[in-house]
Design a protein around this motif. Sequence first.
Motif, mmCIF file in Angstrom:
data_model
loop_
_atom_site.group_PDB
_atom_site.id
_atom_site.type_symbol
_atom_site.label_atom_id
_atom_site.label_comp_id
_atom_site.label_asym_id
_atom_site.label_seq_id
_atom_site.Cartn_x
_atom_site.Cartn_y
_atom_site.Cartn_z
ATOM 1 N N SER A 1 0.819 -1.214 0.000
ATOM 2 C CA SER A 1 0.000 0.000 0.000
ATOM 3 C C SER A 1 0.858 1.272 0.000
ATOM 4 O O SER A 1 0.320 2.380 -0.006
ATOM 5 C CB SER A 1 -0.953 0.005 1.203
ATOM 6 N N SER A 2 2.185 1.105 0.006
ATOM 7 C CA SER A 2 3.029 2.318 -0.113
ATOM 8 C C SER A 2 3.994 2.151 -1.283
ATOM 9 O O SER A 2 3.584 2.364 -2.426
ATOM 10 C CB SER A 2 3.749 2.625 1.199
ATOM 11 N N ASN A 3 5.232 1.706 -1.046
ATOM 12 C CA ASN A 3 6.148 1.653 -2.197
ATOM 13 C C ASN A 3 6.980 0.373 -2.294
ATOM 14 O O ASN A 3 8.061 0.388 -2.848
ATOM 15 C CB ASN A 3 7.051 2.899 -2.224
ATOM 16 N N GLY A 4 6.425 -0.732 -1.765
ATOM 17 C CA GLY A 4 7.162 -1.983 -1.877
ATOM 18 C C GLY A 4 6.577 -2.906 -2.939
ATOM 19 O O GLY A 4 5.548 -2.620 -3.542
ATOM 20 N N THR A 5 7.245 -4.003 -3.144
ATOM 21 C CA THR A 5 6.718 -5.046 -4.032
ATOM 22 C C THR A 5 7.210 -6.400 -3.519
ATOM 23 O O THR A 5 7.866 -6.474 -2.474
ATOM 24 C CB THR A 5 7.132 -4.823 -5.490
ATOM 25 N N TRP A 6 6.893 -7.458 -4.231
ATOM 26 C CA TRP A 6 7.240 -8.803 -3.744
ATOM 27 C C TRP A 6 8.732 -9.087 -3.810
ATOM 28 O O TRP A 6 9.258 -9.865 -3.026
ATOM 29 C CB TRP A 6 6.449 -9.859 -4.522
ATOM 30 N N ALA A 7 9.408 -8.439 -4.756
ATOM 31 C CA ALA A 7 10.839 -8.722 -4.909
ATOM 32 C C ALA A 7 11.663 -7.729 -4.096
ATOM 33 O O ALA A 7 11.260 -6.578 -3.914
ATOM 34 C CB ALA A 7 11.223 -8.610 -6.383
ATOM 35 N N GLU A 8 12.817 -8.175 -3.611
ATOM 36 C CA GLU A 8 13.687 -7.249 -2.903
ATOM 37 C C GLU A 8 14.250 -6.261 -3.925
ATOM 38 O O GLU A 8 14.624 -6.648 -5.035
ATOM 39 C CB GLU A 8 14.817 -8.030 -2.234
ATOM 40 N N LEU A 9 14.266 -4.987 -3.561
ATOM 41 C CA LEU A 9 14.713 -3.964 -4.506
ATOM 42 C C LEU A 9 15.938 -3.253 -3.974
ATOM 43 O O LEU A 9 16.048 -3.032 -2.768
ATOM 44 C CB LEU A 9 13.609 -2.909 -4.700
ATOM 45 N N ASP A 10 16.780 -2.881 -4.896
ATOM 46 C CA ASP A 10 17.878 -1.982 -4.508
ATOM 47 C C ASP A 10 17.383 -0.564 -4.705
ATOM 48 O O ASP A 10 16.897 -0.214 -5.793
ATOM 49 C CB ASP A 10 19.093 -2.212 -5.425
ATOM 50 N N VAL A 11 17.448 0.235 -3.667
ATOM 51 C CA VAL A 11 16.987 1.620 -3.797
ATOM 52 C C VAL A 11 18.070 2.556 -3.306
ATOM 53 O O VAL A 11 18.938 2.178 -2.519
ATOM 54 C CB VAL A 11 15.684 1.872 -3.003
ATOM 55 N N GLU A 12 17.956 3.776 -3.756
ATOM 56 C CA GLU A 12 18.949 4.771 -3.358
ATOM 57 C C GLU A 12 18.246 5.985 -2.787
ATOM 58 O O GLU A 12 17.080 6.235 -3.079
ATOM 59 C CB GLU A 12 19.743 5.226 -4.592
ATOM 60 N N GLY A 13 18.997 6.742 -2.018
ATOM 61 C CA GLY A 13 18.514 8.041 -1.555
ATOM 62 C C GLY A 13 17.325 7.938 -0.629
ATOM 63 O O GLY A 13 17.232 7.046 0.219
ATOM 64 N N SER A 14 16.342 8.845 -0.843
ATOM 65 C CA SER A 14 15.270 9.017 0.130
ATOM 66 C C SER A 14 13.994 8.242 -0.209
ATOM 67 O O SER A 14 12.946 8.509 0.346
ATOM 68 C CB SER A 14 14.938 10.509 0.244
ATOM 69 N N VAL A 15 14.083 7.280 -1.133
ATOM 70 C CA VAL A 15 12.875 6.539 -1.520
ATOM 71 C C VAL A 15 12.176 5.930 -0.304
ATOM 72 O O VAL A 15 10.952 5.956 -0.202
ATOM 73 C CB VAL A 15 13.239 5.425 -2.530
ATOM 74 N N THR A 16 12.952 5.425 0.641
ATOM 75 C CA THR A 16 12.327 4.756 1.789
ATOM 76 C C THR A 16 11.588 5.727 2.702
ATOM 77 O O THR A 16 10.817 5.305 3.553
ATOM 78 C CB THR A 16 13.370 3.973 2.611
ATOM 79 N N ASP A 17 11.804 7.018 2.528
ATOM 80 C CA ASP A 17 11.028 7.991 3.323
ATOM 81 C C ASP A 17 9.538 7.870 3.022
ATOM 82 O O ASP A 17 8.705 8.341 3.786
ATOM 83 C CB ASP A 17 11.463 9.436 3.012
ATOM 84 N N LEU A 18 9.205 7.306 1.864
ATOM 85 C CA LEU A 18 7.791 7.177 1.480
ATOM 86 C C LEU A 18 7.198 5.830 1.874
ATOM 87 O O LEU A 18 6.034 5.548 1.604
ATOM 88 C CB LEU A 18 7.637 7.358 -0.042
ATOM 89 N N SER A 19 7.986 5.008 2.524
ATOM 90 C CA SER A 19 7.467 3.688 2.912
ATOM 91 C C SER A 19 6.512 3.804 4.092
ATOM 92 O O SER A 19 6.734 4.610 5.004
ATOM 93 C CB SER A 19 8.620 2.769 3.326
ATOM 94 N N ALA A 20 5.466 2.994 4.070
ATOM 95 C CA ALA A 20 4.567 2.911 5.222
ATOM 96 C C ALA A 20 5.181 1.979 6.253
ATOM 97 O O ALA A 20 6.044 1.160 5.931
ATOM 98 C CB ALA A 20 3.211 2.385 4.778
ATOM 99 N N THR A 21 4.711 2.108 7.485
ATOM 100 C CA THR A 21 5.221 1.262 8.568
ATOM 101 C C THR A 21 4.072 0.600 9.311
ATOM 102 O O THR A 21 3.183 1.298 9.827
ATOM 103 C CB THR A 21 6.028 2.115 9.575
ATOM 104 N N ALA A 22 4.091 -0.719 9.366
ATOM 105 C CA ALA A 22 3.153 -1.430 10.240
ATOM 106 C C ALA A 22 3.765 -1.385 11.627
ATOM 107 O O ALA A 22 4.842 -1.954 11.856
ATOM 108 C CB ALA A 22 2.978 -2.868 9.769
ATOM 109 N N TYR A 23 3.128 -0.630 12.545
ATOM 110 C CA TYR A 23 3.760 -0.382 13.851
ATOM 111 C C TYR A 23 3.020 -1.047 14.999
ATOM 112 O O TYR A 23 3.492 -1.049 16.123
ATOM 113 C CB TYR A 23 3.884 1.133 14.104
#
Length: 416
Positions: A45-67
């Motif tokens: 529901s945010s910016n992931g997918t089934w496969a592991e991805l190599d990402v750079e920079g601030s992309v993970t700032d947009l990831s949702a967190t199940a807390y």
Amino acid sequence: MGISYEDFLDREYEPLASDLRCRFSIEPAADMSWADAAGRVASESSNGTWAELDVEGSVTDLSATAYEIDESAGIVEVAYPEALFEPGSMPQILSCIAGNIMGMKAVDRIRLLDCEWPAAVVDAFPGPQYGSAVKSEILDAGDRPALATVPKPKVGLSSEQHAEVGYEAWVGGVDLLKDDENLTDQSFNPFEDRLTESLAQRDRAESETGERKSYLLNVTAPGGEMLERVDLAAEHGCEFVMVDVVTTGWAAVQQVRQRCERHGLAIHAHRAMHAAFDRVPSHGVSMRVIAQIARLCGVDHIHTGTADLGKLENEDTVGINEWLRSDRHGLSDVLPVASGGLHPGLVPELLDRLGEEIMIQAGGGIHGHPDGTRAGARALRGAVEATQDGRPLEAASAEYPELATAVDKWGTATPR
Ligand SMILES: O=C(COP(=O)(O)O)[C@H](O)[C@H](O)COP(=O)(O)O
Ligand SMILES: [Mg+2]
């Protein structure tokens, strides 16, 4: 840096005030742990997918967190960074928080139960223009519930017959004539004819009763056509339009809201088809969230059920109505509409459960009165007035004989 499903799970995370927080009930698939399922929900529901991805920079700032994961309650809470969302676009928000995740194999069932909308997201939406203020700004309902009726049969009456039923109901005491959800522009009752005939009867009823009366014209149609119908409603002197908000879609509701602002028209939201999303308790999108979406998009009234007194399944009408009235970063409130199988005998219990800041909408409960529509409208108005005066309906029968007839016929039965 690689991101995978586990990166979307952090039980230590403290949501920020600017996060959009969503509460889901989930049933993980048989081969999924709670943590695996929760991470997948936040990811997809945010910016992931089934496969592991190599990402750079601030992309993970947009990831949702199940807390938060509460296995015994079956609840997962997810926080979404505000920057994930395009400001003011309900379709884009829903494609995140209620999109692909509804069909993920990682969960057997998933339901979006509730959202906590942060100021940054809310501020980009207009909210209602009037909300419950329609009762005094457009109508003469003041401190009583607004009263509305929908002609029955729901389709089949000619424009003239429809308007005549409206006149009878207005004169009998209702404030609003409403089109039914599946009445738009059919050959037996063309849109423009119904509009002009109904408004002519509205004017007649207003001058005879000295009360303000209004018409909830169903403008539901494909895109541009709907906006033309809104314009026509304004040109002819309507104060409201009605939209089937679920079948129409939120993008169109947002367009209608913009156009209605230009004309000062209020919006009555009929929720036909909501049950496709919210009826199965373990899956879909709750009515609570649908009502929240409608408020952000800017409808002034929305159907929220009858607190189980009517003919249709209801989800927590009381709690939803409270949410619609609660302070949400300055949004106007929404007037909740109780409708679906209501009749005069149910009014005391309805007002007890839902209070007086509502609209009561009755179709069969008015037009099915043994003495016809006008008597049915008098009975409904009488039931409201007697209840507000603190009198049982039986005690008001001398003053409102039509009410006595309605109570004789239907008692306090819940129709099915
Ligand atoms: O036509 C009616 C009510 O007619 P009647 O009074 O004859 O039952 C409405 O479409 C329902 O209220 C929809 O349900 P809800 O308000 O729950 O969405
Ligand atoms: Mg209807």
